[in-house]
Each structure stands twice: as C-alpha cells, then as structure tokens.
Design an enzyme around this catalytic site. Structure first.
Site, PDB file in Angstrom:
ATOM      1  N   GLU A 154      19.841 -15.109  68.880  1.00 62.07           N
ATOM      2  CA  GLU A 154      20.378 -13.890  68.289  1.00 62.07           C
ATOM      3  C   GLU A 154      19.354 -13.286  67.342  1.00 62.07           C
ATOM      4  O   GLU A 154      18.754 -14.000  66.545  1.00 62.07           O
ATOM      5  CB  GLU A 154      21.675 -14.221  67.530  1.00 62.07           C
ATOM      6  CG  GLU A 154      22.357 -13.013  66.955  1.00 62.07           C
ATOM      7  CD  GLU A 154      22.505 -11.892  67.975  1.00 62.07           C
ATOM      8  OE1 GLU A 154      23.148 -12.098  69.015  1.00 62.07           O
ATOM      9  OE2 GLU A 154      21.957 -10.797  67.745  1.00 62.07           O
ATOM     10  N   CYS A 283      17.659 -17.318  57.126  1.00 54.17           N
ATOM     11  CA  CYS A 283      16.890 -17.474  58.369  1.00 54.17           C
ATOM     12  C   CYS A 283      15.404 -17.703  58.153  1.00 54.17           C
ATOM     13  O   CYS A 283      14.888 -18.764  58.517  1.00 54.17           O
ATOM     14  CB  CYS A 283      17.107 -16.257  59.265  1.00 54.17           C
ATOM     15  SG  CYS A 283      18.791 -16.138  59.858  1.00 54.17           S
TER      16      CYS A 283
HETATM   17  P1  NAD Z   1      27.265 -19.379  58.889  1.00 54.54           P
HETATM   18  O1  NAD Z   1      27.070 -20.513  57.991  1.00 54.54           O
HETATM   19  O2  NAD Z   1      27.586 -18.022  58.311  1.00 54.54           O
HETATM   20  O3  NAD Z   1      28.415 -19.700  59.950  1.00 54.54           O
HETATM   21  C1  NAD Z   1      28.551 -20.926  60.605  1.00 54.54           C
HETATM   22  C2  NAD Z   1      30.025 -21.128  60.898  1.00 54.54           C
HETATM   23  O4  NAD Z   1      30.183 -22.270  61.738  1.00 54.54           O
HETATM   24  C3  NAD Z   1      30.868 -21.371  59.655  1.00 54.54           C
HETATM   25  O5  NAD Z   1      31.961 -20.474  59.629  1.00 54.54           O
HETATM   26  C4  NAD Z   1      31.343 -22.826  59.823  1.00 54.54           C
HETATM   27  O6  NAD Z   1      32.615 -23.047  59.263  1.00 54.54           O
HETATM   28  C5  NAD Z   1      31.353 -22.960  61.338  1.00 54.54           C
HETATM   29  N1  NAD Z   1      31.297 -24.337  61.820  1.00 54.54           N
HETATM   30  C6  NAD Z   1      30.484 -25.352  61.415  1.00 54.54           C
HETATM   31  N2  NAD Z   1      30.758 -26.479  62.108  1.00 54.54           N
HETATM   32  C7  NAD Z   1      31.753 -26.184  62.966  1.00 54.54           C
HETATM   33  C8  NAD Z   1      32.475 -26.924  63.934  1.00 54.54           C
HETATM   34  N3  NAD Z   1      32.208 -28.228  64.166  1.00 54.54           N
HETATM   35  N4  NAD Z   1      33.439 -26.305  64.629  1.00 54.54           N
HETATM   36  C9  NAD Z   1      33.711 -25.001  64.412  1.00 54.54           C
HETATM   37  N5  NAD Z   1      33.073 -24.239  63.497  1.00 54.54           N
HETATM   38  C10 NAD Z   1      32.104 -24.830  62.795  1.00 54.54           C
HETATM   39  O7  NAD Z   1      25.928 -19.271  59.759  1.00 54.54           O
HETATM   40  P2  NAD Z   1      25.264 -17.968  60.411  1.00 54.54           P
HETATM   41  O8  NAD Z   1      24.504 -17.206  59.386  1.00 54.54           O
HETATM   42  O9  NAD Z   1      26.284 -17.259  61.247  1.00 54.54           O
HETATM   43  O10 NAD Z   1      24.179 -18.653  61.366  1.00 54.54           O
HETATM   44  C11 NAD Z   1      24.540 -19.365  62.528  1.00 54.54           C
HETATM   45  C12 NAD Z   1      23.296 -19.610  63.358  1.00 54.54           C
HETATM   46  O11 NAD Z   1      22.736 -18.356  63.788  1.00 54.54           O
HETATM   47  C13 NAD Z   1      22.170 -20.322  62.605  1.00 54.54           C
HETATM   48  O12 NAD Z   1      21.485 -21.154  63.496  1.00 54.54           O
HETATM   49  C14 NAD Z   1      21.263 -19.184  62.173  1.00 54.54           C
HETATM   50  O13 NAD Z   1      19.928 -19.597  61.995  1.00 54.54           O
HETATM   51  C15 NAD Z   1      21.384 -18.249  63.357  1.00 54.54           C
HETATM   52  N6  NAD Z   1      21.124 -16.838  63.046  1.00 54.54           N
HETATM   53  C16 NAD Z   1      21.577 -16.295  61.885  1.00 54.54           C
HETATM   54  C17 NAD Z   1      21.341 -14.957  61.611  1.00 54.54           C
HETATM   55  C18 NAD Z   1      21.832 -14.347  60.331  1.00 54.54           C
HETATM   56  O14 NAD Z   1      21.368 -13.235  60.009  1.00 54.54           O
HETATM   57  N7  NAD Z   1      22.727 -14.973  59.595  1.00 54.54           N
HETATM   58  C19 NAD Z   1      20.653 -14.163  62.541  1.00 54.54           C
HETATM   59  C20 NAD Z   1      20.222 -14.749  63.734  1.00 54.54           C
HETATM   60  C21 NAD Z   1      20.456 -16.089  63.982  1.00 54.54           C
END
Ligand code: NAD
Length: 471
Positions: A154, A283
């Site tokens: 993403e 990130c």
């Molecule tokens: P986040 O911490 O906001 O969200 C992660 C979610 O996963 C949380 O709501 C958590 O409760 C849930 N979760 C954790 N373990 C779980 C389980 N066993 N079952 C169900 N739900 C579970 O993280 P994010 O910022 O959305 O990032 C997620 C991924 O995407 C990461 O790898 C990040 O590097 C990548 N990413 C993030 C962005 C960004 O801008 N935030 C952009 C591109 C990629």
C-alpha cells in the site's frame, strides 16, 4: 461495475480501514476484522477512530451495505475469497520488522480455510514474507491447492489516504501464481478500467476514465522490495535536502530557492524536497531500518540507508540547538509548540519529530503549551497535561505570553496565521520554524525574529543576532 469480490480485511487501522471502505466504494463486499473490540464497536456505530479526510463520509455511505465490522475472524475468512492482511509491522529491537502480528493472523486464518483463498499481504513487509506466510499455512496443515499468497503493498499517505487509494499512481501486485493475480485484477478492475471514475458519485482525483490507474504485476519478491525501496527513496530525498539545507545555512544561501531550482528538473521533481525537522510517522523510520536489515541479512552493502536515518535524527538536534541559540537558557521559558502530529492533515503522532523536540525541551526545564488541530488527544496519552505541558484551544492561545513560538508540523493553517495577532499574543516576537512555512521577509516586516531551516535567520531590530552560537 464488474462482478463484486467478497473481501476480508484484517486490521482496521490507517491502512486496513481505508482499504476496506474504498473496496466497498468500488463495489465489493467487505468484512473488516479487528481484535480491538472497542474499535470494532466504534466503527459499527459509524464512528471513525482516526482523522482522515473523506473517510467519515465514505464510511457513512457504505456501512452495513458494502462494509461490515467484526472481531470474528473465523467467519470473515470463511465468507471471503480474498483476505487482506493489514496489521502493524512495527520496528523490532534489531531494526528488522516485527512480523509477529502477521504470523498470528496467518496462523488464525489457517484454521479456517475450507475453500480456495487468496491471501494478500497489504502490510509493509520484508522480502520473503510471502514465502513465510505459505510456510506457516503448510505447517498448519493447509494444502497447497487451497491458497495463494500475493503481495499488494500500500502506498497511501495519511491525510489523503482515501483519494490516494482510489487514484493510485500505481497498483503493485506481486504474485507467483496467475490464478491469484487474476483475482487481484478483478478486485482493482473498477480503477484500472476506469469504470469507477465514470460514475457520477465517484470521488475526484488524478485518475480519470481516459487515464485510469495502472496495475503492475511482478514477482512476490519484487513487489515486497518495491514498497521498501520506494519509502527508503522518499526518505532519502528528505534527508538529502536537509543535508543541503545545513550547507545552505552555513553559506547564507536559501534552501527554498535551491529546492525550487532542483525540483524544476523533471528528473528530480519538487516533491519530498522540503527541508525541515525531518521525517517521522509510522512508516519511513521503521521501513528504512527494516530495509537496511534485509540488505544486511543478504550481505549487501547498503550503508546509504544508515546515513538517511542519521541525517534525519541530526535534524531534530539541529532544531533543538536553534531554540537554545535563540533563547540562551531554557529553564522556566514558556514555549508555544504549533503541531504535534508527525505531519499535517493527520492525527498520527507515531515517531513525531515535534514530540521528540518537545520532550527534550521539557527535560531542559522549559514549559510548553501546544496546539494541534487533530493530534492533541493522542498526544495527551504520551505527554499528559502538567505544569510543564499544557494544551491550548488554538495557535494564539498557545502563543500567549510565550518566549518563542515553535512551528513543528506543516499544517496549512500554521502557514496562514494572523501575524499581527500572533505578535500581540507573545511575550517576545521570536518564531522558530521547523517547517519553513513563512518567508523570512514577511516575518521581518511583522516584527519577528525568525529562524527557519536552511535560510538566513532574520532578527527583530531590538533583539539583534545572538553571538557565540550558530543559528
Ligand atoms: P495500525 O496500527 O493503524 O493498524 C493495525 C490494526 O491491526 C489495529 O487496528 C490493530 O488492532 C489490528 N490488529 C493487530 N493484530 C490483529 C489481529 N491479530 N487480528 C485483527 N486485527 C489486528 O497500522 P497501519 O498504520 O494501518 O499500518 C498497517 C500496515 O500498513 C503496516 O505494515 C504499515 O507499515 C503499512 N502501511 C502503513 C501506511 C500508513 O500511512 N499508516 C501506509 C502504507 C503502508
């Protein structure tokens, strides 16, 4: 639009929630799973736990029609053809990504696969995670015919996540199986054929029916590396311009002119050439570290990645020293901090450079009054209100009787302050701008001592340039 695909998105954070709602927007049936019960309850009631433009409207449009929320992973997996994993992959102690959340989810998925599923890694992960996911599924007794694993990184940016998702520069699908690639092509077809952009209620952005989104199919390893390399390259641009800014400052050149002069070269481009406090967020810091770890594991010399990180960290110290140089001593000084989020247009404070600087200033004895349009509630969890740390209702209240105003986050509104009102509010008219939101000449005309990044400082007539310390 094309035939809907039943999709499960695991994780309803910045990426999972946006992906889930946007998949519903392009016509799919989506179940979004999170193990945080409180979050699921909020979402079911139509509440949005994060600050993200367009998301509340889109959620209201699709809740209980195209998208539903649950903590029941088993039934969500059983009902879905494609399962997107969007849980966190934070930095571990060695710098490597901590993949334990991904592994936990995969183990749980394994127990509920009863028909063919495409398992999609949406989280940012190191190369070979795809293989590891397959291995974990095999270890749990799932047979090879029942699944494929695909990498679909993403690239959305917090603050413009919905539009970025619906109008992507590119969609990358790393698939080692044609059957799985085809499922991903179907999922993104409304964007790649342009059908979505023709709809009267579609959200506008850079893609159009005539110029729809591009989908690139690669191997799983290549897709995994595309994501890490892209983030590392963007971080490199930021660190590069910051290093140039430090040089510019020492020779009385202006980094804004330099960045413009460089950015007009189409081979370079103007984006991510903004000098300032450096990058932060959830990130870039962890992805640069994880990418370096991957290279190290493979025996590849990629020390450049370490330098990117070092320059970024130094940038925070340089800013702190500018505050010190402008104020001489910090104990008992009242500072207005404008901005807490790691960048504008988000409430995300993970690895926020501004918060790091505030912590250091408080340690040195300063009293900080902060204002941020969206990130104050989250910050209160790490910096609770106290006699050293206060929170204000707006920028002018934060600036009241301040010895100096610090600009820490590039919120647009901080670049459009009423400077007459700001000057009346402060005790001393000193602005130290970590995001270069103003022209030095404008600040000079409004009677401020103005210190920014990579540009000559301008001094209030009665205050003069402090000697003995570099600004
Ligand atoms: P986040 O911490 O906001 O969200 C992660 C979610 O996963 C949380 O709501 C958590 O409760 C849930 N979760 C954790 N373990 C779980 C389980 N066993 N079952 C169900 N739900 C579970 O993280 P994010 O910022 O959305 O990032 C997620 C991924 O995407 C990461 O790898 C990040 O590097 C990548 N990413 C993030 C962005 C960004 O801008 N935030 C952009 C591109 C990629």
């Amino acid at each position: 639009m094309s035939k809907p695909v039943s999709i499960c998105v695991i994780g309803s954070g910045y990426v999972g929630l946006v992906a889930a709602v946007c998949f519903a927007e392009i016509g799919h049936h989506v179940i979004c799973v999170d193990n945080d019960e409180a979050k699921v309850k909020t979402l079911r009631e139509g509440g949005v736990p994060i600050y993200e433009d367009c998301l509340p409207e889109l959620l209201a449009k699709h809740l209980d029609r195209g998208v539903e929320f649950t903590s029941d992973l088993a039934s969500a997996v059983e009902r879905s053809e494609a399962i997107f994993i969007a849980v966190g992959t934070p930095q571990g102690e060695t710098g490597a990504a901590d993949l334990s959340y991904v592994e936990a989810v995969v183990s749980e998925i394994a127990r509920h696969i009863s028909s063919y599923k495409v398992i999609v890694e949406k989280s940012t992960v190191p190369v070979y995670t795809n293989e590891w996911i397959s291995r974990v599924l095999h270890r749990h007794g799932v047979d090879t015919q029942s699944f494929d694993v695909v990498s679909n990184p993403e690239f959305l940016r917090e603050g413009t996540a919905v539009i970025d998702f619906l109008h992507p520069d590119r969609i990358v699908v790393g698939a080692n199986s044609e059957r799985a690639a085809e499922v991903l092509r179907r999922i993104y077809a409304p964007l790649t054929t342009g059908v979505y952009y023709e709809q009267p209620r579609s959200l506008a952005g850079s893609c159009t029916a005539a110029q729809p989104a591009r989908l690139l199919v690669t191997s799983a390893q290549s897709a995994e590396i595309i994501k890490h390399a892209s983030n590392a390259f963007l971080a490199l641009k930021i660190s590069f311009i910051n290093a140039v800014a430090n040089l510019a400052e020492s020779v009385d050149a202006d980094i804004e002119d330099i960045a413009e002069g460089m950015g007009l070269d189409t081979r370079i481009g103007p984006k991510f050439l903004r000098a300032g406090l450096g990058y932060g967020g959830s990130c870039f810091p962890k992805d640069v570290a994880a990418f370096h770890w991957v290279a190290h594991q493979q025996g590849v010399n990629f020390k450049l990645l370490q330098e990117i990180r070092k320059i970024n960290e130094t940038q925070r110290d340089i800013f702190y020293n500018k505050v010190l140089a402008a104020l001489w001593t910090l104990r008992g000084k009242r500072l207005a901090a404008l901005g807490l989020a790691f960048k504008g247009d988000t409430d995300d404070i993970r690895d926020s450079p501004g918060i790091e600087v505030i912590k250091k200033l408080i340690e040195a004895g300063a009293m900080v009054t902060a204002y941020d349009p969206a990130a104050m509630e989250r910050t209160k969890a790490v910096l609770p209100p106290s006699d050293k740390m206060r929170y204000a209702g707006d920028a002018y209240e934060a600036a009241k009787d301040a010895d100096a105003v610090l600009i820490l986050t590039d919120w647009k509104q901080f670049g459009k302050l009423d400077l007459v009102r700001l000057n009346q509010a402060v005790r001393f008219p000193i602005v130290i701008d970590g995001r270069n939101l103003y022209k030095p000449q404008t600040m000079h005309e409004h009677g401020f001592t103005y210190v920014s990044v990579g540009r000559p400082a301008s001094y209030h007539a009665q205050q003069g340039k402090p000697r003995g310390m570099a600004l």
